[in-house]
Scaffold this motif. Structure first.
Motif, PDB file in Angstrom:
ATOM      1  N   LEU A   1       8.876   0.498  -5.929  1.00 51.24           N
ATOM      2  CA  LEU A   1       8.770   1.887  -5.500  1.00 51.24           C
ATOM      3  C   LEU A   1       9.587   2.794  -6.416  1.00 51.24           C
ATOM      4  N   ARG A   2      10.766   2.342  -6.794  1.00 54.13           N
ATOM      5  CA  ARG A   2      11.606   3.127  -7.712  1.00 54.13           C
ATOM      6  C   ARG A   2      10.868   3.369  -9.033  1.00 54.13           C
ATOM      7  N   GLN A   3      10.194   2.340  -9.544  1.00 53.72           N
ATOM      8  CA  GLN A   3       9.452   2.496 -10.800  1.00 53.72           C
ATOM      9  C   GLN A   3       8.294   3.478 -10.637  1.00 53.72           C
TER      10      GLN A   3
ATOM     11  N   LEU B   1       0.876  -1.161   0.000  1.00 57.18           N
ATOM     12  CA  LEU B   1       0.000   0.000   0.000  1.00 57.18           C
ATOM     13  C   LEU B   1       0.917   1.215   0.000  1.00 57.18           C
ATOM     14  N   LEU B   2       0.860   1.976  -1.091  1.00 58.53           N
ATOM     15  CA  LEU B   2       1.671   3.180  -1.225  1.00 58.53           C
ATOM     16  C   LEU B   2       0.810   4.408  -1.023  1.00 58.53           C
TER      17      LEU B   2
ATOM     18  N   CYS C   1       8.748   7.488 -10.770  1.00 49.77           N
ATOM     19  CA  CYS C   1       8.789   8.248 -12.034  1.00 49.77           C
ATOM     20  C   CYS C   1       7.533   9.107 -12.178  1.00 49.77           C
ATOM     21  N   SER C   2       6.393   8.539 -11.832  1.00 45.25           N
ATOM     22  CA  SER C   2       5.137   9.275 -11.971  1.00 45.25           C
ATOM     23  C   SER C   2       4.610   9.795 -10.638  1.00 45.25           C
ATOM     24  N   ALA C   3       5.114   9.261  -9.531  1.00 40.80           N
ATOM     25  CA  ALA C   3       4.675   9.700  -8.199  1.00 40.80           C
ATOM     26  C   ALA C   3       5.922   9.883  -7.332  1.00 40.80           C
ATOM     27  N   PRO C   4       6.635  11.002  -7.513  1.00 38.49           N
ATOM     28  CA  PRO C   4       7.931  11.185  -6.844  1.00 38.49           C
ATOM     29  C   PRO C   4       7.869  11.218  -5.321  1.00 38.49           C
TER      30      PRO C   4
END
Length: 181
Positions: free
Chosen positions: A116-118, A92-93, A121-124
């Motif tokens: 999380l790293r991926q 859960l992020l 890109c769209s959710a820094p």
């Protein structure tokens, strides 16, 4: 509404599989990937896409044919253990914990740090709120259960009235599931 598509390349990378092996399973299942000519970032190469449902089917076949897949892989390379046993984490992020604390993403990952790293890109500002040991095949059921009553914003992105209530639902869901050691 059409089902989401994922490129075979991305699907293979996310699951620690070789593309050639994935294409063999796709062919064996009679799946016809959707093809699209890539842009400049892909040097104009044709890219194959499969649906979420087809991706789950491919993973089920790979999971049930582990030994055959291992023989198909190069002797020197091995699949990550999480892929072999279909065990990883349900995560859960919090996508923007400071600005939009009730917007979240849930899903399955073999490697939460890489996932999380991926997403960054769209959710820094994404932050891992909590993870639970999980089998890949539980993912869709877990998502349906823990997001009941939430607003769906995208495929696995939701908004809740309280993120703590979603975490509580996750805790209860995974308490009912068999222990994964």
């Amino acid at each position: 509404m059409t089902e989401n598509l994922i490129s075979v390349k991305e699907f293979s990378e996310l699951n620690g599989l070789r593309r050639q092996s994935v294409f063999k399973v796709i062919k064996r299942l009679g799946i016809e990937p959707e093809k699209s000519r890539g842009g400049s970032e892909n040097r104009g190469q044709t890219i194959s896409y499969i649906t979420d449902r087809e991706a789950r089917l491919v993973l089920e076949v790979i999971g049930s044919n582990r030994s055959a897949l291992m023989e198909d892989e190069d002797r020197e390379s091995s699949l990550p253990e999480a892929t072999l046993y279909d065990i990883g984490v349900f995560y859960l992020l919090g996508l923007e914990p400071e600005h939009d604390p009730n917007r979240f993403k849930v899903g399955f990952a073999n490697n939460i740090n890489e996932r999380l790293r991926q997403h960054r890109c769209s959710a820094p500002f994404a932050k891992v709120m909590k993870t639970w040991s999980c089998r890949r095949l539980w993912e869709k059921t877990a998502i349906e259960c823990v997001t009941a009553g939430c607003d769906q914003l995208h495929t696995e992105v939701f908004r809740a009235t309280s993120l703590n209530s979603v975490i509580d639902k996750c805790d209860r869901f995974f308490e009912l599931m068999p222990r994964l050691d």
